[in-house]
Scaffold this active site. Structure first.
Site, PDB file in Angstrom:
ATOM      1  N   HIS A  72       0.833  -1.211   0.000  1.00 45.80           N
ATOM      2  CA  HIS A  72       0.000   0.000   0.000  1.00 45.80           C
ATOM      3  C   HIS A  72       0.858   1.247   0.000  1.00 45.80           C
ATOM      4  O   HIS A  72       1.906   1.305   0.666  1.00 45.80           O
ATOM      5  CB  HIS A  72      -0.961   0.010   1.190  1.00 45.80           C
ATOM      6  N   ASP A  74      -0.641   4.241   0.788  1.00 40.37           N
ATOM      7  CA  ASP A  74      -1.215   5.182   1.749  1.00 40.37           C
ATOM      8  C   ASP A  74      -0.503   5.047   3.093  1.00 40.37           C
ATOM      9  O   ASP A  74       0.065   3.998   3.431  1.00 40.37           O
ATOM     10  CB  ASP A  74      -2.722   4.988   1.900  1.00 40.37           C
ATOM     11  N   ASP A 105       6.382   1.516   6.796  1.00 42.18           N
ATOM     12  CA  ASP A 105       5.035   0.985   6.547  1.00 42.18           C
ATOM     13  C   ASP A 105       4.338   1.788   5.459  1.00 42.18           C
ATOM     14  O   ASP A 105       3.584   2.685   5.750  1.00 42.18           O
ATOM     15  CB  ASP A 105       4.247   1.046   7.852  1.00 42.18           C
ATOM     16  N   GLU A 137      -5.174   0.819   2.590  1.00 38.31           N
ATOM     17  CA  GLU A 137      -4.902  -0.206   3.593  1.00 38.31           C
ATOM     18  C   GLU A 137      -5.000   0.351   5.001  1.00 38.31           C
ATOM     19  O   GLU A 137      -5.479  -0.316   5.906  1.00 38.31           O
ATOM     20  CB  GLU A 137      -3.518  -0.809   3.361  1.00 38.31           C
ATOM     21  N   GLU A 138      -4.559   1.588   5.175  1.00 42.06           N
ATOM     22  CA  GLU A 138      -4.569   2.192   6.507  1.00 42.06           C
ATOM     23  C   GLU A 138      -5.945   2.741   6.884  1.00 42.06           C
ATOM     24  O   GLU A 138      -6.151   3.128   8.033  1.00 42.06           O
ATOM     25  CB  GLU A 138      -3.539   3.325   6.576  1.00 42.06           C
TER      26      GLU A 138
END
Length: 379
Positions: A72, A74, A105, A137-138
């Site tokens: 991801h 984001d 991340d 994703e977040e």
């Protein structure tokens, strides 16, 4: 930049792609992949308030095997900027550390995907390698990986196996591979009563008393003691609210929220039924909303985890532990299509101020991913 994981990671971090914004991150990624000869599909799904979300699928080659990286672009918000030693979106390097939101991340891992893919392209190996990249994703994870997987099925592009680049390493690069995750259930509980004077409880109906009793029953149950690959399931009360400013008034309503992280001994719908039954025994008219964000899953140790283990050993000399610890990831969606494991950078700083990764770890991760590809496409 396609061969240099550090340069690409810096370019990605400099895009402030806090969910649901993309802020140009996938433009940067698409440019790097197009330069390598990848076929790039830009996929936008959803509408307000949780969308639209920018997603990207890129693929190179054809036929079998079909190996996919997933991740991801984001990131979570920065929090208090004053807590950072550098601009969180400047991607500065200090004392051998790349600092920035998303460094661990997981923009660092995405950059390592591309660096490994560049070497793969140069080898001209048969088969297909792909990247499945979401911008959701977040956040709610509604308009990201899930609709992308449906699109992949419709296009006949389902991978044979997948590696998600989440920051799984705990203390040092290579110490942990995730082969599964516990499931997650959230429940919002509202108990209605009758407001009244505290001196005359017989004229009121206190919802707090019933809510507290229900929560006590939920917490009293030992869900299990763990299973072969999973820690014990746990239920946590994450919020209680009444909103009553008066000391002499019995409130009309009380609310609570719980979360259950559950292992492979349970299914979400069964736990949902148990929560509803337990609360209803104390408050029959309670309003209960349950959302299951993912079921527990396990990719049994086998070919995929062996490939990643051998790659980590070859680069770091460390034999990684196979684990199912931690929160959820988009691997919970991918597992319905193909075997999936997670492996990436050290995650100790993720979501914190001064999120960072060692520059040497970033280069080593690209080497590990390259070793994975070499094994997959020469077996």
């Amino acid at each position: 930049m396609t061969h240099d994981a550090l340069a690409l990671a810096q370019a990605l971090i400099r895009c402030p792609s806090v969910t649901p914004a993309d802020a140009g991150a996938q433009d940067v990624l698409a440019g790097a992949l197009l330069a390598l000869g990848f076929e790039v599909h830009r996929l936008r799904f959803g509408e307000a308030p949780d969308g639209p979300i920018d997603n990207l699928f890129a693929t190179y080659g054809s036929g079998s095997p079909h190996f996919a990286f997933a991740g991801h672009t984001d990131v979570v918000p920065t929090g208090d900027i004053a807590q950072w030693s550098a601009d969180p979106f400047a991607a500065e390097i200090a004392d051998g550390q790349l600092i920035g939101r998303g460094a661990a991340d997981m923009k660092g891992a995405i950059a390592a995907f591309v660096a490994a893919a560049a070497r793969h392209v140069e080898r001209s190996a048969p088969g297909r390698v792909s990247l499945i990249i979401t911008g959701d994703e977040e956040g709610p994870a509604t308009f990201g990986t899930q609709p992308m997987l449906t699109w992949l099925e419709a296009q006949g592009l389902v991978p044979d196996m997948c590696l998600v680049g989440e920051p799984t390493s705990a203390q040092q690069l290579g110490d942990t591979i995730k082969i599964g995750r516990r499931g997650s259930l959230n429940a919002w509980i509202t108990v209605n009563g009758a407001q009244g004077h505290v001196a005359y409880p017989q004229r009121a109906g206190n919802p707090v008393t019933r809510l507290v009793a229900a929560l006590a029953d939920l917490k009293a149950r030992v869900l299990d003691s763990g299973s072969d690959w999973f820690d014990a399931s746990n239920l946590e009360i994450t919020d209680i609210g009444v909103g009553n400013p008066a000391t002499n008034v019995i409130p009309a309503q009380a609310r609570a929220r719980i979360n259950i992280r559950f292992n492979d001994l349970h299914r979400g719908p069964d736990l949902s039924d148990w929560v509803r039954e337990t609360v209803s025994a104390h408050a029959p008219s309670a309003e209960i909303i349950v959302r299951i964000s993912g079921e527990a899953f396990l990719t049994e140790p086998g070919p995929l985890s062996d490939i990643v283990t051998q790659a980590v050993l070859a680069v770091t000399g460390t034999k990684p532990a196979l684990s199912t610890s931690g929160g959820t990831s988009d691997a919970r969606f991918i597992r319905r299509l193909c075997p999936v494991v997670e492996f990436g950078l050290v995650g100790a700083s993720m979501h914190k101020a001064d999120e960072s990764v060692a520059v040497t770890d970033l280069a080593a991760l690209a080497d590990i991913y390259d070793h994975v590809l070499q094994q997959v496409f020469t077996r």
